[in-house]
Design a protein around this motif. Structure first.
Motif, mmCIF file in Angstrom:
data_model
loop_
_atom_site.group_PDB
_atom_site.id
_atom_site.type_symbol
_atom_site.label_atom_id
_atom_site.label_comp_id
_atom_site.label_asym_id
_atom_site.label_seq_id
_atom_site.Cartn_x
_atom_site.Cartn_y
_atom_site.Cartn_z
ATOM 1 N N TYR A 139 0.836 -1.206 0.000
ATOM 2 C CA TYR A 139 0.000 0.000 0.000
ATOM 3 C C TYR A 139 0.872 1.258 0.000
ATOM 4 O O TYR A 139 0.602 2.220 -0.729
ATOM 5 C CB TYR A 139 -0.917 0.010 1.218
ATOM 6 N N VAL A 140 1.907 1.259 0.829
ATOM 7 C CA VAL A 140 2.787 2.429 0.919
ATOM 8 C C VAL A 140 3.453 2.714 -0.425
ATOM 9 O O VAL A 140 3.490 3.863 -0.889
ATOM 10 C CB VAL A 140 3.852 2.224 2.021
ATOM 11 N N LEU A 141 3.958 1.673 -1.079
ATOM 12 C CA LEU A 141 4.640 1.863 -2.360
ATOM 13 C C LEU A 141 3.688 2.379 -3.435
ATOM 14 O O LEU A 141 4.105 3.108 -4.349
ATOM 15 C CB LEU A 141 5.292 0.553 -2.805
ATOM 16 N N GLU A 142 2.419 2.032 -3.308
ATOM 17 C CA GLU A 142 1.434 2.489 -4.295
ATOM 18 C C GLU A 142 0.911 3.891 -3.991
ATOM 19 O O GLU A 142 0.264 4.510 -4.843
ATOM 20 C CB GLU A 142 0.253 1.509 -4.333
ATOM 21 N N LEU A 189 2.894 6.541 -2.278
ATOM 22 C CA LEU A 189 3.980 7.349 -1.733
ATOM 23 C C LEU A 189 3.683 8.845 -1.806
ATOM 24 O O LEU A 189 4.100 9.618 -0.943
ATOM 25 C CB LEU A 189 5.290 7.050 -2.471
ATOM 26 N N GLY A 190 2.977 9.254 -2.828
ATOM 27 C CA GLY A 190 2.671 10.669 -2.989
ATOM 28 C C GLY A 190 1.654 11.209 -2.009
ATOM 29 O O GLY A 190 1.468 12.432 -1.919
ATOM 30 N N GLU A 191 0.991 10.315 -1.244
ATOM 31 C CA GLU A 191 -0.051 10.739 -0.315
ATOM 32 C C GLU A 191 0.371 10.608 1.152
ATOM 33 O O GLU A 191 -0.322 11.111 2.039
ATOM 34 C CB GLU A 191 -1.311 9.890 -0.529
ATOM 35 N N LEU A 192 1.479 9.922 1.403
ATOM 36 C CA LEU A 192 1.852 9.548 2.764
ATOM 37 C C LEU A 192 3.105 10.270 3.247
ATOM 38 O O LEU A 192 3.886 10.798 2.449
ATOM 39 C CB LEU A 192 2.086 8.037 2.843
ATOM 40 N N VAL A 193 3.286 10.256 4.566
ATOM 41 C CA VAL A 193 4.534 10.693 5.179
ATOM 42 C C VAL A 193 5.300 9.438 5.568
ATOM 43 O O VAL A 193 4.803 8.620 6.353
ATOM 44 C CB VAL A 193 4.272 11.559 6.430
ATOM 45 N N VAL A 194 6.474 9.245 4.992
ATOM 46 C CA VAL A 194 7.285 8.070 5.257
ATOM 47 C C VAL A 194 8.410 8.455 6.219
ATOM 48 O O VAL A 194 9.067 9.482 6.037
ATOM 49 C CB VAL A 194 7.880 7.488 3.952
ATOM 50 N N LYS A 195 8.615 7.637 7.253
ATOM 51 C CA LYS A 195 9.633 7.938 8.268
ATOM 52 C C LYS A 195 10.538 6.736 8.484
ATOM 53 O O LYS A 195 10.072 5.598 8.520
ATOM 54 C CB LYS A 195 8.978 8.297 9.604
ATOM 55 N N ARG A 201 11.944 -3.083 7.088
ATOM 56 C CA ARG A 201 11.786 -2.964 8.548
ATOM 57 C C ARG A 201 12.154 -1.564 9.042
ATOM 58 O O ARG A 201 11.714 -1.129 10.104
ATOM 59 C CB ARG A 201 12.663 -4.017 9.252
ATOM 60 N N ARG A 202 12.907 -0.828 8.265
ATOM 61 C CA ARG A 202 13.418 0.468 8.704
ATOM 62 C C ARG A 202 12.416 1.602 8.477
ATOM 63 O O ARG A 202 12.661 2.729 8.910
ATOM 64 C CB ARG A 202 14.728 0.779 7.976
ATOM 65 N N TYR A 203 11.258 1.305 7.840
ATOM 66 C CA TYR A 203 10.348 2.398 7.483
ATOM 67 C C TYR A 203 8.897 2.131 7.901
ATOM 68 O O TYR A 203 8.427 0.992 7.867
ATOM 69 C CB TYR A 203 10.410 2.657 5.970
ATOM 70 N N ILE A 204 8.252 3.220 8.275
ATOM 71 C CA ILE A 204 6.801 3.217 8.482
ATOM 72 C C ILE A 204 6.234 4.376 7.668
ATOM 73 O O ILE A 204 6.976 5.252 7.212
ATOM 74 C CB ILE A 204 6.415 3.344 9.969
ATOM 75 N N ALA A 205 4.923 4.386 7.501
ATOM 76 C CA ALA A 205 4.289 5.493 6.780
ATOM 77 C C ALA A 205 2.960 5.830 7.451
ATOM 78 O O ALA A 205 2.298 4.960 8.030
ATOM 79 C CB ALA A 205 4.071 5.132 5.319
ATOM 80 N N GLN A 206 2.590 7.094 7.359
ATOM 81 C CA GLN A 206 1.344 7.570 7.955
ATOM 82 C C GLN A 206 0.674 8.555 7.004
ATOM 83 O O GLN A 206 1.363 9.238 6.235
ATOM 84 C CB GLN A 206 1.629 8.277 9.287
ATOM 85 N N PRO A 207 -0.645 8.641 7.034
ATOM 86 C CA PRO A 207 -1.296 9.712 6.272
ATOM 87 C C PRO A 207 -0.894 11.053 6.865
ATOM 88 O O PRO A 207 -0.648 11.159 8.073
ATOM 89 C CB PRO A 207 -2.793 9.443 6.482
ATOM 90 N N ARG A 208 -0.787 12.068 6.016
ATOM 91 C CA ARG A 208 -0.437 13.379 6.536
ATOM 92 C C ARG A 208 -1.633 13.954 7.280
ATOM 93 O O ARG A 208 -2.680 14.196 6.700
ATOM 94 C CB ARG A 208 -0.012 14.327 5.417
#
Length: 490
Positions: free
Chosen positions: A368-371, A373-379, A412-419
């Motif tokens: 989901y994150v890879l699809e 990326l333009g909508e999420l905040v990746v940390k 494992r090094r990344y998470i993502a959240q909606p802005r």
């Protein structure tokens, strides 16, 4: 844009649609709990307030209230940016936040006890086991060790945001060496000096007792009589970004500020070198990372720590605040599971909401994150201060592709959240000579003794000083505000 219809300092103040504002909420009239502040502070003209802001900034410079930015080529230290317009939190809102923070810290403490103990939380949950034990912050050599006093999270800094509906949400947990409380205390000194009448009439809870509470918290976990125990602040030195805070807290608590070379271990006890001979140390408030604490146990090249310190700690002869190994609980991927920890260890419903989080180590989440990326905040789970982050809605195609490859290489090094749309707060803009809306977050501080947690009534409100910015970190151009928590009868 919705604008405030008043005269004076806040004349023409407006907020964008879909934003929750600390002054207006979601409407066009001021919120009831800010009326006293608006009446007193709003009577100033922009020219008058500009002089007051300049006075506050001059005081910061004279007092040397600084922070360091390692990547700044202009020098290592800067004056900490401060906006004199306070952020006001109502008594009712704070009561809710306080209950949620106490609950969260209690659950995280039990989780750490379990992770380094029986590991009951992992029963029948291999995914969670792999997630937790797979983080670089987990220290297996500490399994079975119970710290002196039984407390692991003596000082917590829990980052909160307020979303577009005005709901407080936890953004992340800081359970190792949370910084920033010195700016809370210095900000209040400025408020008292420049806005004494406004502060008094708004009926704000005090924060100046924090150093005494911190000293009490540290000594409460001593392996010996707290009243006869010696506590010290262990600093990596003046080149650390938070060195001002290290020296500030040591001075206001009335304890020694020490470097690793000032301490030594003998007979599994820690001693301080003094001109009168060795002095026993019972509690160490350390402001350096686990890896540098003890060259015998961790990095052998560390020149900052104390050889043998971990032997003294595991023997129960010294308390270390915060306890080594806490990083496993403030890993950004583990954050996603904290509501489950609250239910598992406390059998309670979480009081505070979180931000929905996609853990890239999970295949479905990663896809989901890879699809999107333009909508999420990746940390990155092991970065802080606004670094290692992709702001998807503001990113370029090249930046998104770069993070795509990073996630595929190390999921494992990344998470993502909606802005999440951060709340805004009235902020002085020197360039335009006007009050403008800028996004803010909040870092409250929680102290825990063997008797339980205590929450400082306020915290560090960080503000994104740049127009349109979501990044509030001082290293990325942010500043701070004094946080005024109203008394219940205000």
């Amino acid at each position: 844009m919705r604008q405030l219809q008043v005269r004076g300092l806040f004349e023409g103040y407006g907020i964008a649609p879909g934003t929750w504002d600390e002054l207006l909420g979601t409407g066009e009239a001021p919120r009831e709990d800010v009326l006293r502040l608006l009446e007193r502070l709003g009577a100033r003209t922009p020219a008058e307030f500009s002089r007051m802001q300049a006075l506050a900034e001059r005081a910061l410079m004279n007092q040397g209230v600084t922070f360091s930015v390692y990547a700044d080529q202009r020098g290592t230290e800067r004056i900490f940016p401060f906006c004199l317009i306070p952020r006001l939190v109502s008594a009712a809102d704070w009561e809710h936040v306080e209950r949620g923070l106490e609950q969260r810290v209690r659950a995280l403490g039990l989780f750490l006890d379990d992770v380094y103990g029986e590991q009951r939380i992992f029963a029948g949950r291999p995914e969670l086991r792999d997630m937790v034990l797979g983080t670089s912050q987990y220290l297996p050599k500490l399994k079975g060790v119970r710290p002196a006093g039984g407390v692991r999270i003596h000082i917590a800094g829990i980052d909160l945001i307020r979303d577009g509906q005005g709901v407080f949400r936890v953004l992340e947990d800081n359970l190792r060496t949370p910084s920033g409380v010195s700016y809370v205390l210095e900000g209040r000194v400025l408020s008292k000096r420049v806005l004494p009448e406004v502060l008094e009439r708004t009926r704000v809870r005090r924060v100046d007792h924090y150093p005494a509470k911190l000293a009490e918290t540290l000594r409460a976990s001593s392996p010996e009589d707290p009243d006869r125990s010696t506590a010290v602040v262990l600093t990596p030195g003046p080149y650390n970004s938070a060195y001002f805070e290290h020296s500030f807290l040591a001075r206001t608590m009335g304890v020694e500020l020490v470097h690793g070379a000032d301490l030594f271990v003998d007979d599994d006890r820690v001693w301080l070198r003094t001109t009168r001979g060795p002095k026993r140390v019972h509690v160490i408030y350390r402001r350096l990372d686990d890896a540098f604490l003890d060259p015998e146990a961790f990095r052998p090249d560390s020149m900052l720590g104390v050889r043998g310190l971990m032997r003294a700690w595991t023997a129960g002869n010294v308390a270390i605040a915060n306890a080594p190994g806490n990083g496993v609980a403030d890993d950004k991927a583990v954050y996603a599971f904290v509501p489950e920890f609250i239910r598992f260890y406390l059998n309670e419903t979480p009081v505070l909401e979180q931000v929905p989080t996609y853990v890239c180590a999970r295949e479905d989440d990663r896809r989901y994150v890879l699809e999107h990326l333009g909508e999420l905040v990746v940390k990155a789970v092991d970065e802080a201060g606004g670094y290692g982050m992709l702001m998807g809605p503001q990113s370029t195609k090249e930046e998104r592709e770069d993070f795509r490859q990073r996630i595929l290489a190390q999921p494992r090094r990344y998470i993502a959240q909606p802005r999440v749309e951060l709340s805004t707060c009235p902020t002085w803009d020197a360039a335009s000579g006007a009050v403008v809306a800028r996004r803010v977050d909040l870092r409250p501080y929680i102290l825990t003794t063997p008797q339980g947690p205590w929450v400082l009534p306020g915290g560090l409100s960080r503000v994104a000083l740049r127009e349109g910015s979501y990044v509030v970190n001082s290293s990325q151009g942010g500043g701070s505000k004094d946080t005024w928590v109203q008394k219940e009868d205000a």
